[in-house]
Design an enzyme around this catalytic site. Structure first.
Site, PDB file in Angstrom:
ATOM      1  N   LYS A   1       5.492   8.959   9.121  1.00 14.50           N
ATOM      2  CA  LYS A   1       5.321   8.340  10.432  1.00 14.50           C
ATOM      3  C   LYS A   1       6.400   8.787  11.413  1.00 14.50           C
ATOM      4  O   LYS A   1       6.368   9.913  11.901  1.00 14.50           O
ATOM      5  CB  LYS A   1       5.229   6.819  10.291  1.00 14.50           C
TER       6      LYS A   1
ATOM      7  N   TYR B   1       0.854  -1.186   0.000  1.00 10.21           N
ATOM      8  CA  TYR B   1       0.000   0.000   0.000  1.00 10.21           C
ATOM      9  C   TYR B   1       0.886   1.231   0.000  1.00 10.21           C
ATOM     10  O   TYR B   1       1.773   1.365   0.847  1.00 10.21           O
ATOM     11  CB  TYR B   1      -0.898  -0.011   1.231  1.00 10.21           C
TER      12      TYR B   1
ATOM     13  N   ASP C   1       9.489   2.825  -0.526  1.00 13.06           N
ATOM     14  CA  ASP C   1       8.472   3.467   0.302  1.00 13.06           C
ATOM     15  C   ASP C   1       8.754   3.064   1.744  1.00 13.06           C
ATOM     16  O   ASP C   1       8.310   2.023   2.221  1.00 13.06           O
ATOM     17  CB  ASP C   1       7.078   3.016  -0.143  1.00 13.06           C
TER      18      ASP C   1
END
Length: 425
Positions: free
Chosen positions: A267, A144, A239
């Site tokens: 994050k 994702y 990613d």
């Protein structure tokens, strides 16, 4: 799962917010029941509106590596707020942040701050397409990379949880130039490059997948991505929104000894605030406006509150913290495996550093095809039993759980005991 207070809040929320939540997985639909509404968090613990304390393994879905409400981070945000929340103008804080990110990730010679992981991946791929003059983007099933239209193809995380690999509202033309391959399938990667190498602008990958549960790369897989991209003039993109500063200060690329062309962060690298970043080789990043023709902008990008939180977090990522996280992770992994064996449960544990998943399937998970074999109903029952025992585990089989430096050995042992009991609940 939760008492009348959380249920009442969920009913109110459901009247004014789609599904009662502002991000799908929070709704608990994958595990049943209604979600716990949180009133505050501190250290390794969440405190629900229901009055209960929970040992937290979600950590805001990864950012809280130091634990919730770390005093230094809180003070940094408080201090920044007294000087204004956003200027829409450059600051020294942004320069310090970019310098720190580039120092932690030597493959990133230039970096641009954005406000979310979705913005980071979308912008990195736009830059890669602008740099190469090509259109085709390659991603892997179960990975994702945010909710940009052209990336919602066989995605993991919430999409995988609800069994919907593609999203309504995405035009067919938006994904026409997105190719998908099985994760960890080195042969398929090489075959695609052999057939369409001149069309491929970029390959994007979660170097350790967290959005179908924790799935590590097979030996040679990440290396092949970097090598194939280099050989065919494509851009390799890691990613590391989830793995960045999580599995090591310099992310999975540090652990693997690799230098991708571009990297996406968020994050932890955002200090738990709405802050993310993308960057890479200078030649690629110089294509980004105002230096080049690839446009990307953001009103709140690099705002002082978020950057201050990020700096306070990144400054505290030392060797002692990662040694502690590895020790706690190993303790939890061993305890879960022992619980599985004692209860003769059909489950397996996969961990990389402080990322961990308990899969309700017998065989190791190496791809989305493997992950789909999990008994999600059994996971839902286990999750409910864990919540009842004061453990807040990610409310979806296809999500990673996270440890923080604020967890204690006692927290881990209590979690193992709860897991053992929950396996028979």
């Amino acid at each position: 799962m939760s008492d009348d207070t959380s249920r009442a809040l969920f009913e109110r929320a459901s009247r004014v917010i789609p599904g009662g939540v502002n991000s799908p997985v929070r709704a608990f639909r994958a595990v049943g029941g209604s979600p716990v509404f949180v009133s505050r968090a501190e250290g390794a613990y969440l405190y629900g509106a229901d009055g209960h304390r929970y040992v937290d393994y979600v950590g805001s879905w990864g950012p809280m590596i130091l634990g919730h409400a770390h005093p230094a981070v809180v003070e940094a945000v408080r201090d920044a707020a007294t000087r204004g929340t956003s200027y829409g103008a450059p600051t020294e804080l942004e320069v310090r942040y970019a310098e720190m990110v580039c120092a932690l990730y030597p493959s990133m010679q230039m970096v641009r701050a954005v406000s979310s992981g979705t913005e980071a991946t979308m912008s990195a791929l736009r830059a890669a397409r602008g740099f190469t003059g090509r259109d085709v983007v390659v991603k892997f099933e179960g990975c994702y990379h945010g909710h940009a239209d052209f990336l919602l193809v066989k995605a993991g995380s919430g999409a995988a949880t609800f069994g919907v690999p593609d999203s309504a509202g995405v035009p067919a033309g938006s994904v026409a130039s997105t190719a998908t391959l099985p994760f960890n399938d080195l042969g398929a990667l090489k075959e695609l490059f052999a057939a369409r190498g001149k069309e491929i602008a970029a390959v994007i990958v979660e170097p350790v997948v967290g959005n179908m549960g924790v799935v590590p790369p097979e030996p040679g897989f990440l290396e092949a991505i970097v090598t194939e991209c280099r050989a065919h003039g494509a851009v390799s993109i890691f990613d590391e929104v989830m793995t960045g500063c999580r599995v090591a200060r310099g992310g999975m690329q540090e652990r693997a000894g690799l230098a991708p062309d571009m990297t996406c962060l968020g994050k932890i690298a955002g200090g738990g605030m709405p802050l993310a970043a993308y960057g890479g080789k200078r030649a690629i990043m110089e294509k980004v406006a105002p230096l080049g023709p690839v446009y990307q902008a953001g009103t709140l990008s690099g705002n002082p509150l978020a950057v201050s939180a990020a700096l306070a977090t990144l400054e505290r990522l030392d060797d002692a913290l990662y040694a502690r996280l590895e020790s706690l992770g190993a303790r939890l992994e061993a305890g879960l495996n022992e619980a599985i064996a004692k209860r003769s449960a059909t489950a397996c544990v996969q961990r990389v550093g402080s990322m961990i998943t308990l899969f309700f399937t017998r065989a190791p998970v190496r791809s989305w095809a493997d992950a789909k074999k999990c008994d999600t109903a059994a996971f839902g029952r286990w999750h409910g039993a864990m919540l009842a025992r004061g453990v807040y585990w990610p409310p979806a089989q296809f999500e990673a759980a996270f440890l923080s430096g604020a967890h204690t050995e006692a927290d881990i042992d209590a979690t193992i005991a709860a897991a053992r009991d929950a396996l028979t609940a």
